[in-house]
Design a protein around this motif. Structure first.
Motif, PDB file in Angstrom:
ATOM      1  N   SER A  63      64.783  11.729  85.844  1.00  9.16           N
ATOM      2  CA  SER A  63      64.025  12.443  84.819  1.00  9.16           C
ATOM      3  C   SER A  63      62.651  11.823  84.556  1.00  9.16           C
ATOM      4  O   SER A  63      62.515  10.616  84.337  1.00  9.16           O
ATOM      5  N   GLU A  65      60.928  12.500  81.975  1.00  9.09           N
ATOM      6  CA  GLU A  65      60.842  12.245  80.539  1.00  9.09           C
ATOM      7  C   GLU A  65      61.363  10.821  80.259  1.00  9.09           C
ATOM      8  O   GLU A  65      62.398  10.424  80.773  1.00  9.09           O
ATOM      9  N   ASN A 119      69.887  25.547  73.582  1.00  5.94           N
ATOM     10  CA  ASN A 119      69.690  24.118  73.315  1.00  5.94           C
ATOM     11  C   ASN A 119      68.953  23.430  74.459  1.00  5.94           C
ATOM     12  O   ASN A 119      68.154  22.509  74.228  1.00  5.94           O
ATOM     13  N   LEU A 120      69.208  23.883  75.667  1.00  2.00           N
ATOM     14  CA  LEU A 120      68.482  23.351  76.815  1.00  2.00           C
ATOM     15  C   LEU A 120      66.990  23.646  76.688  1.00  2.00           C
ATOM     16  O   LEU A 120      66.142  22.757  76.902  1.00  2.00           O
ATOM     17  N   GLN A 122      65.420  24.276  73.924  1.00  3.13           N
ATOM     18  CA  GLN A 122      64.932  23.520  72.770  1.00  3.13           C
ATOM     19  C   GLN A 122      64.533  22.097  73.182  1.00  3.13           C
ATOM     20  O   GLN A 122      63.538  21.553  72.707  1.00  3.13           O
ATOM     21  N   SER A 123      65.309  21.508  74.108  1.00  2.00           N
ATOM     22  CA  SER A 123      65.001  20.151  74.557  1.00  2.00           C
ATOM     23  C   SER A 123      63.702  20.090  75.365  1.00  2.00           C
ATOM     24  O   SER A 123      63.128  19.009  75.536  1.00  2.00           O
ATOM     25  N   LYS A 124      63.235  21.249  75.842  1.00  2.17           N
ATOM     26  CA  LYS A 124      61.987  21.300  76.627  1.00  2.17           C
ATOM     27  C   LYS A 124      60.887  22.050  75.864  1.00  2.17           C
ATOM     28  O   LYS A 124      59.917  22.518  76.457  1.00  2.17           O
TER      29      LYS A 124
END
Length: 550
Positions: A63, A65, A119-120, A122-124
């Motif tokens: 990742s 991030e 939610n996926l 939202q994380s991005k």
């Protein structure tokens, strides 16, 4: 010295490393993936064998991030000593786990999927500012869980947004991809589920120009013409292969773990309970059970009590006579020969022959060797139960089937038999038999009652070697139980059928046959001095028993 904590139930790689839990280094999985660099890799392994922890590790390694903080997680691990560290933190990653998508209806299942995908996104959410108006609308529709959102293409669209933002192609990691489909099959909404997931996964993995590579885990290798229809870039490595064997614990890893926790004296018992799974050329232990054992220092069936056994039980409930015969054979410690199908289509689960492939890939059976037919090329595997923990699952299955809610009486009946108290055994057996047998189940075939008695007696496998239809003396007895402790009673059973008025004479006839045919010769030659001979005759719900000890 204060020992490291054991990561019982923890499958987040970062949490394990940062909190200094005991960790078995599987980081060279990364090295092998990068060496092979297949576009899409599917790694089916049994449940609770470290799939989620390994997928979490891949996520933190690749990742982009928090790349610098994530790189520190791998300091001192085997992968840090290779040139593959140049790939650490170099890719945008999409990581989702479907292991909790288990619901009773498609509506509930799809609702949970929408939440997961939302939610996926939202994380991005930080990438949204770089999108155009149309993309922002699509992104927001997913984020807000709108009914008209394009969930089918969600992974492909998100990989497009990430590739545009980072100017690098995307890695997609999907853990336990088949869990929703297994549940859908058992709950009766398979058609709706397969329609969605086929399109959902194909959009993300087939011809996706934004994809660097993808890794999926699950239990089953689902046939390409099913969920992976048209996906030509799929590489699959099952437990039958020698590749990617970074799941489960090797003997060396187990010995090191036991030594660290000062439990090395338990090695032989641990091996009996939790070893025996063959992954390629390696024999491995069940990690879930090992961690729980080391935590509690108690030998118990940890894995089979947490796994979803619905498909196994569904096939067992079909009561196919060959399946039951073969199960009884492996339960007795014997091998069975079966042709294994690696490509499983869920519709094939209606075919009872599929049970062997399902049991092998799910971890309920393992194999010693295989043979390849010179004519057909089919592989015949020699299957067996891997260890005592799994044997306990089958044992409890048989107990449930034959005790019919009278478990205490069932155990006392077998205890009476073990002690040689045939009269008490006879009394309890007749009461249990009335509950267990239906007029509609029973028939005029001796084989039916033979199956029933064999299943009932197999739970004594700890104390006896249970055999059926073997030659001894001048014939073949029905069932024999040779005690592992030669001081105990041996048991020989012979069965007859008759009508209600003749079964007592038939039972005497069965006992006479045991004596005349000298069925006890093999046991006596093996040093068993005391043998209980039992003749039984059946007619529907009626049974007669004659016995003697000598």
């Amino acid at each position: 010295m204060v020992k490291k904590k054991l990561p019982v139930g923890i499958d987040d790689f970062k949490e394990v490393i940062q909190n200094d839990y005991y960790f078995v280094d599987k980081s060279m999985l990364i090295n092998e993936l990068l060496d092979k660099k297949s576009k899409v890799t599917l790694l089916p392994r049994p449940r609770r064998f470290g799939k989620t922890l390994n997928m979490s590790m891949l996520n933190y390694f690749f990742s982009i991030e928090n790349r610098e903080n994530n790189r520190k997680l791998f300091e001192g691990l085997n992968i840090s000593k290779t040139d593959k560290m140049e790939y650490a933190g170099e890719y945008p990653v999409i990581y989702i786990s479907l292991k909790d998508i288990k619901f009773r209806s498609w509506m509930e299942c799809f609702g949970a999927l929408k939440n997961l995908i939302s939610n996926l996104f939202q994380s991005k959410i930080y990438i949204r500012e770089s999108l155009n108006e149309i993309q922002i609308k699509n992104f927001n529709d997913i984020l807000m869980r709108n009914e008209n959102a394009d969930y089918t293409n969600a992974l492909k669209d998100l990989s497009s947004y990430l590739e545009s933002y980072y100017k690098k192609k995307v890695i997609i990691l999907i853990d336990e991809y088949d869990t929703p489909l297994v549940t859908a099959h058992s709950q009766g909404y398979y058609d709706e589920a397969i329609f969605f997931f086929r399109n959902f996964l194909s959009a993300a993995l087939k011809g996706n120009p934004y994809l660097e590579f993808s890794v999926l885990t699950g239990i089953l290798r689902v046939a390409k013409e099913s969920i992976f229809s048209g996906l030509n870039n799929l590489v699959v490595s099952t437990i039958l292969d020698n590749d990617f064997n970074y799941f489960g614990l090797t003997e060396d890893e187990v010995e090191e773990l036991l030594k660290y926790y000062e439990l090395e004296y338990e090695l032989e018992d641990v091996k009996k309970w939790y070893n025996g799974y063959r992954f390629g050329k390696r024999l491995v232990y069940n990690p879930w059970s090992l961690i729980n054992f080391a935590s509690k220092n108690e030998l118990n069936p940890y894995w089979v009590n947490t796994s979803d056994n619905s498909l196994i039980k569904e096939l067992l409930d079909k009561n196919d006579s060959k399946v039951i015969d073969d199960l009884k054979a492996v339960f007795s410690g014997n091998e069975i020969e079966e042709v294994i199908t690696e490509n499983i289509i869920f519709s094939d689960l209606e075919d009872v022959d599929t049970i062997w492939s399902l049991m092998l890939f799910s971890g309920y059976l393992t194999y010693d060797r295989f043979e390849i037919s010179e004519i057909t090329g089919a592989k015949t595997y020699f299957l067996k139960i891997p260890n005592y923990e799994v044997q306990s699952f089958f044992k409890n299955t048989f107990i449930k089937e034959y005790s019919h809610g009278k478990t205490a009486m069932y155990f006392k009946m077998l205890e009476d038999l073990y002690k040689g108290d045939v009269k008490k055994f006879e009394y309890k057996f007749k009461e249990l038999y009335l509950s267990a047998i239906s007029y509609h189940d029973s028939g005029d075939s001796e084989k039916y009652y033979h199956h029933f008695m064999l299943g009932l007696l197999l739970t004594l496998g700890d104390k006896y070697i249970v055999t059926s239809n073997r030659e001894s003396g001048y014939g073949r007895y029905d069932i024999a139980l040779e005690p592992k402790d030669k001081k105990n009673f041996g048991l020989i059973f012979e069965f007859k059928i008759g009508d209600k008025n003749s079964i007592h004479e038939k039972a005497k006839e069965a006992l006479v046959q045991i004596n005349e045919k000298k069925y006890d010769v093999a046991m006596k030659n093996n040093g068993i001095s005391k043998v209980i001979k039992i003749g039984m005759a059946f007619s529907g719900k009626d049974v007669a028993i004659e016995s003697e000890i000598n």
